[in-house]
Scaffold this motif. Structure first.
Motif, PDB file in Angstrom:
ATOM      1  N   ARG A 108       0.834  -1.198   0.000  1.00 19.99           N
ATOM      2  CA  ARG A 108       0.000   0.000   0.000  1.00 19.99           C
ATOM      3  C   ARG A 108       0.872   1.252   0.000  1.00 19.99           C
ATOM      4  O   ARG A 108       1.911   1.321   0.644  1.00 19.99           O
ATOM      5  N   GLN A 109       0.414   2.249  -0.721  1.00 28.70           N
ATOM      6  CA  GLN A 109       1.186   3.455  -0.932  1.00 28.70           C
ATOM      7  C   GLN A 109       1.004   4.445   0.221  1.00 28.70           C
ATOM      8  O   GLN A 109      -0.042   4.464   0.872  1.00 28.70           O
ATOM      9  N   PRO A 110       2.000   5.303   0.465  1.00 31.15           N
ATOM     10  CA  PRO A 110       1.843   6.330   1.497  1.00 31.15           C
ATOM     11  C   PRO A 110       0.921   7.444   1.027  1.00 31.15           C
ATOM     12  O   PRO A 110       0.587   7.531  -0.162  1.00 31.15           O
ATOM     13  N   GLU A 111       0.504   8.271   1.957  1.00 31.86           N
ATOM     14  CA  GLU A 111      -0.303   9.434   1.596  1.00 31.86           C
ATOM     15  C   GLU A 111       0.515  10.368   0.707  1.00 31.86           C
ATOM     16  O   GLU A 111       1.716  10.569   0.936  1.00 31.86           O
ATOM     17  N   ALA A 112      -0.136  10.944  -0.284  1.00 39.59           N
ATOM     18  CA  ALA A 112       0.571  11.825  -1.219  1.00 39.59           C
ATOM     19  C   ALA A 112       1.252  12.985  -0.497  1.00 39.59           C
ATOM     20  O   ALA A 112       2.348  13.417  -0.886  1.00 39.59           O
ATOM     21  N   ALA A 113       0.628  13.474   0.577  1.00 40.12           N
ATOM     22  CA  ALA A 113       1.194  14.604   1.321  1.00 40.12           C
ATOM     23  C   ALA A 113       2.512  14.255   1.992  1.00 40.12           C
ATOM     24  O   ALA A 113       3.311  15.145   2.304  1.00 40.12           O
ATOM     25  N   ASP A 114       2.751  12.951   2.223  1.00 39.33           N
ATOM     26  CA  ASP A 114       3.984  12.520   2.886  1.00 39.33           C
ATOM     27  C   ASP A 114       5.134  12.260   1.914  1.00 39.33           C
ATOM     28  O   ASP A 114       6.287  12.162   2.325  1.00 39.33           O
ATOM     29  N   VAL A 115       4.829  12.141   0.643  1.00 40.31           N
ATOM     30  CA  VAL A 115       5.839  11.756  -0.345  1.00 40.31           C
ATOM     31  C   VAL A 115       7.013  12.735  -0.416  1.00 40.31           C
ATOM     32  O   VAL A 115       8.162  12.301  -0.578  1.00 40.31           O
ATOM     33  N   PRO A 116       6.801  14.052  -0.292  1.00 39.56           N
ATOM     34  CA  PRO A 116       7.959  14.958  -0.338  1.00 39.56           C
ATOM     35  C   PRO A 116       8.998  14.722   0.764  1.00 39.56           C
ATOM     36  O   PRO A 116      10.129  15.209   0.650  1.00 39.56           O
ATOM     37  N   LYS A 117       8.647  13.966   1.803  1.00 44.79           N
ATOM     38  CA  LYS A 117       9.608  13.661   2.870  1.00 44.79           C
ATOM     39  C   LYS A 117      10.614  12.598   2.449  1.00 44.79           C
ATOM     40  O   LYS A 117      11.641  12.419   3.116  1.00 44.79           O
ATOM     41  N   ILE A 118      10.338  11.886   1.369  1.00 47.29           N
ATOM     42  CA  ILE A 118      11.191  10.778   0.954  1.00 47.29           C
ATOM     43  C   ILE A 118      12.523  11.289   0.423  1.00 47.29           C
ATOM     44  O   ILE A 118      12.571  12.135  -0.468  1.00 47.29           O
ATOM     45  N   LYS A 119      13.611  10.764   0.982  1.00 43.43           N
ATOM     46  CA  LYS A 119      14.960  11.117   0.548  1.00 43.43           C
ATOM     47  C   LYS A 119      15.652   9.956  -0.167  1.00 43.43           C
ATOM     48  O   LYS A 119      16.662  10.157  -0.852  1.00 43.43           O
ATOM     49  N   SER A 120      15.156   8.758   0.002  1.00 40.86           N
ATOM     50  CA  SER A 120      15.788   7.573  -0.579  1.00 40.86           C
ATOM     51  C   SER A 120      15.327   7.364  -2.015  1.00 40.86           C
ATOM     52  O   SER A 120      14.338   7.947  -2.476  1.00 40.86           O
ATOM     53  N   GLU A 145       2.197  10.175  -9.230  1.00 42.33           N
ATOM     54  CA  GLU A 145       2.071  11.616  -9.449  1.00 42.33           C
ATOM     55  C   GLU A 145       2.790  12.403  -8.349  1.00 42.33           C
ATOM     56  O   GLU A 145       3.489  13.385  -8.616  1.00 42.33           O
ATOM     57  N   ALA A 146       2.636  11.935  -7.101  1.00 36.04           N
ATOM     58  CA  ALA A 146       3.291  12.605  -5.972  1.00 36.04           C
ATOM     59  C   ALA A 146       4.806  12.452  -6.044  1.00 36.04           C
ATOM     60  O   ALA A 146       5.548  13.391  -5.710  1.00 36.04           O
ATOM     61  N   LEU A 147       5.289  11.275  -6.448  1.00 38.06           N
ATOM     62  CA  LEU A 147       6.729  11.063  -6.593  1.00 38.06           C
ATOM     63  C   LEU A 147       7.320  12.011  -7.633  1.00 38.06           C
ATOM     64  O   LEU A 147       8.376  12.622  -7.416  1.00 38.06           O
ATOM     65  N   LYS A 148       6.630  12.143  -8.762  1.00 37.40           N
ATOM     66  CA  LYS A 148       7.102  13.044  -9.814  1.00 37.40           C
ATOM     67  C   LYS A 148       7.084  14.493  -9.345  1.00 37.40           C
ATOM     68  O   LYS A 148       8.047  15.241  -9.564  1.00 37.40           O
ATOM     69  N   ALA A 149       6.015  14.904  -8.677  1.00 33.64           N
ATOM     70  CA  ALA A 149       5.887  16.281  -8.219  1.00 33.64           C
ATOM     71  C   ALA A 149       6.953  16.635  -7.193  1.00 33.64           C
ATOM     72  O   ALA A 149       7.441  17.782  -7.149  1.00 33.64           O
ATOM     73  N   ALA A 150       7.335  15.652  -6.374  1.00 26.64           N
ATOM     74  CA  ALA A 150       8.321  15.896  -5.316  1.00 26.64           C
ATOM     75  C   ALA A 150       9.757  15.730  -5.811  1.00 26.64           C
ATOM     76  O   ALA A 150      10.698  16.022  -5.068  1.00 26.64           O
ATOM     77  N   GLY A 151       9.924  15.235  -7.021  1.00 25.16           N
ATOM     78  CA  GLY A 151      11.263  15.025  -7.552  1.00 25.16           C
ATOM     79  C   GLY A 151      11.984  13.840  -6.931  1.00 25.16           C
ATOM     80  O   GLY A 151      13.215  13.781  -6.941  1.00 25.16           O
ATOM     81  N   VAL A 152      11.215  12.879  -6.411  1.00 29.46           N
ATOM     82  CA  VAL A 152      11.812  11.674  -5.821  1.00 29.46           C
ATOM     83  C   VAL A 152      12.245  10.735  -6.948  1.00 29.46           C
ATOM     84  O   VAL A 152      11.481  10.477  -7.883  1.00 29.46           O
ATOM     85  N   LYS A 153      13.453  10.219  -6.852  1.00 27.11           N
ATOM     86  CA  LYS A 153      13.940   9.278  -7.856  1.00 27.11           C
ATOM     87  C   LYS A 153      13.348   7.900  -7.584  1.00 27.11           C
ATOM     88  O   LYS A 153      13.417   7.406  -6.450  1.00 27.11           O
ATOM     89  N   TYR A 154      12.781   7.298  -8.598  1.00 32.18           N
ATOM     90  CA  TYR A 154      12.081   6.031  -8.393  1.00 32.18           C
ATOM     91  C   TYR A 154      12.055   5.199  -9.667  1.00 32.18           C
ATOM     92  O   TYR A 154      12.297   5.699 -10.772  1.00 32.18           O
ATOM     93  N   GLU A 155      11.741   3.921  -9.491  1.00 31.01           N
ATOM     94  CA  GLU A 155      11.432   3.011 -10.586  1.00 31.01           C
ATOM     95  C   GLU A 155      10.130   2.312 -10.226  1.00 31.01           C
ATOM     96  O   GLU A 155       9.947   1.896  -9.074  1.00 31.01           O
ATOM     97  N   LEU A 156       9.236   2.174 -11.173  1.00 35.78           N
ATOM     98  CA  LEU A 156       7.943   1.535 -10.935  1.00 35.78           C
ATOM     99  C   LEU A 156       7.705   0.507 -12.021  1.00 35.78           C
ATOM    100  O   LEU A 156       7.763   0.829 -13.213  1.00 35.78           O
ATOM    101  N   TYR A 157       7.450  -0.726 -11.598  1.00 39.66           N
ATOM    102  CA  TYR A 157       7.245  -1.820 -12.539  1.00 39.66           C
ATOM    103  C   TYR A 157       5.915  -2.513 -12.251  1.00 39.66           C
ATOM    104  O   TYR A 157       5.604  -2.828 -11.100  1.00 39.66           O
ATOM    105  N   ILE A 158       5.149  -2.750 -13.308  1.00 45.38           N
ATOM    106  CA  ILE A 158       3.916  -3.526 -13.219  1.00 45.38           C
ATOM    107  C   ILE A 158       4.088  -4.764 -14.094  1.00 45.38           C
ATOM    108  O   ILE A 158       4.410  -4.659 -15.280  1.00 45.38           O
ATOM    109  N   TYR A 159       3.887  -5.931 -13.497  1.00 49.43           N
ATOM    110  CA  TYR A 159       4.104  -7.196 -14.187  1.00 49.43           C
ATOM    111  C   TYR A 159       2.758  -7.742 -14.645  1.00 49.43           C
ATOM    112  O   TYR A 159       1.988  -8.280 -13.845  1.00 49.43           O
ATOM    113  N   GLU A 160       2.475  -7.569 -15.916  1.00 46.90           N
ATOM    114  CA  GLU A 160       1.168  -7.943 -16.459  1.00 46.90           C
ATOM    115  C   GLU A 160       0.943  -9.453 -16.307  1.00 46.90           C
ATOM    116  O   GLU A 160       1.839 -10.261 -16.537  1.00 46.90           O
ATOM    117  N   GLY A 161      -0.261  -9.798 -15.892  1.00 46.52           N
ATOM    118  CA  GLY A 161      -0.621 -11.198 -15.698  1.00 46.52           C
ATOM    119  C   GLY A 161      -0.193 -11.769 -14.368  1.00 46.52           C
ATOM    120  O   GLY A 161      -0.497 -12.926 -14.069  1.00 46.52           O
TER     121      GLY A 161
END
Length: 285
Positions: free
Chosen positions: A200-212, A234-250
């Motif tokens: 489960r994802q964190p609240e969008a308002a908390d995402v700017p706190k992420i430094k990792s 959307e929150a990760l992009k807005a906060a400039g957090v570096k991330y990778e997101l993968y969805i494995y179909e099926g």
């Protein structure tokens, strides 16, 4: 297998659904009690598969450890390289059934790859994870959210303070533990990388706190958890957090868990784990 049956099992493992009610509903979907009982071994975990890296592997050392938590003693399973040196550390966070053989095997895989791995037990303050999974699930209702978060934050401190640590830390969590990995990313400014599997994802308002750095893995068929992806990204992009997101179909929820016959997806699991090891090498080695 009928997706409705897999969804029902997902509901059983994540919501307060009694085993009797689960079996009654399973019987309706399967066409009878006998058919339902025949399906159970395909749905429930089989820990006979939970040893891809042996306890006696020549390259690693394993032990049960304790450290100070938030008003209680925390316990966990530590796996580390046998060769002396300074290593990056990974906090491994279990699913909502507690510290089980599968989670310990994950810790050994990480140690085999050259890291110190601590699989913490969220139920340690209540005597540790019970053998019966329904009892373990019931015990999760006793957990104080803030104290639990503090307990795992202190686990990161424990790892970072070890004499064989290189000072860099990461975490990887699955399902319930995936959600907690996201919370550690929010609340630990010293964390180098957080990897969350179908959590489960964190609240969008908390995402700017992420430094990792954040790496996220989701099964394409996991509608319950995936509903939170767009707002998180959307929150990760807005906060400039570096991330990778993968969805494995099926792939189902818990697709990495090789002790869960129906949900395990070997192809998705292999690719996701390769990506996890790659980001650990980049960020904490």
């Amino acid at each position: 297998m009928d997706q409705r049956i897999i969804n029902l099992f997902d509901e059983y493992t994540h919501k307060p659904l009694t085993r009797d009610n689960f079996l009654k509903r399973l019987a309706k979907l399967a066409g009878g009690t006998s058919a339902a009982l025949a399906l159970l071994p395909l749905l429930e975990v089989n820990y006979a598969n939970a040893m891809t890296v042996s306890e006696n592997d020549d390259d690693i050392i394993t032990e049960d450890i304790q450290y100070d938590g938030d008003g209680s003693t925390m316990g966990g399973y530590l796996a580390r390289p046998k060769k002396a040196g300074k290593y990056g550390s990974v906090l491994v966070i279990h699913e909502n059934r507690g510290l089980n053989p599968h989670t310990k095997d994950i810790a050994r895989r990480i140690a085999k790859a050259g890291y110190i791995a601590l699989a913490g037990d969220a139920l340690a303050p209540f005597g540790g994870t019970p053998a019966n999974e329904d009892d373990a699930r019931a015990a999760f209702a006793k957990i104080d959210v803030q104290k639990n978060l503090n307990n795992f934050l202190k686990g990161l401190d424990y790892l970072k303070g070890r004499p064989d640590s290189n000072g860099k830390t990461g975490c990887v969590g699955f399902c319930w533990g995936g959600a907690l990995s996201n919370q550690l990313a929010v609340h630990s400014p010293a964390l180098n990388v957080a990897v969350a599997y179908y959590g489960r994802q964190p609240e969008a308002a908390d995402v700017p706190k992420i430094k990792s750095f954040v790496q996220l893995h989701y099964g394409g068929l996991d509608e319950r958890v995936n509903a939170g992806i767009p707002a998180y990204e959307e929150a990760l992009k807005a906060a400039g957090v570096k991330y990778e997101l993968y969805i494995y179909e099926g792939a189902q929820h818990a697709f990495l868990n090789d002790t869960a016959p129906t949900r395990y997806n070997p192809e998705a699991a292999k690719l996701a784990w390769e990506r996890t090891m790659k980001i650990f090498k980049e960020k904490i080695a």
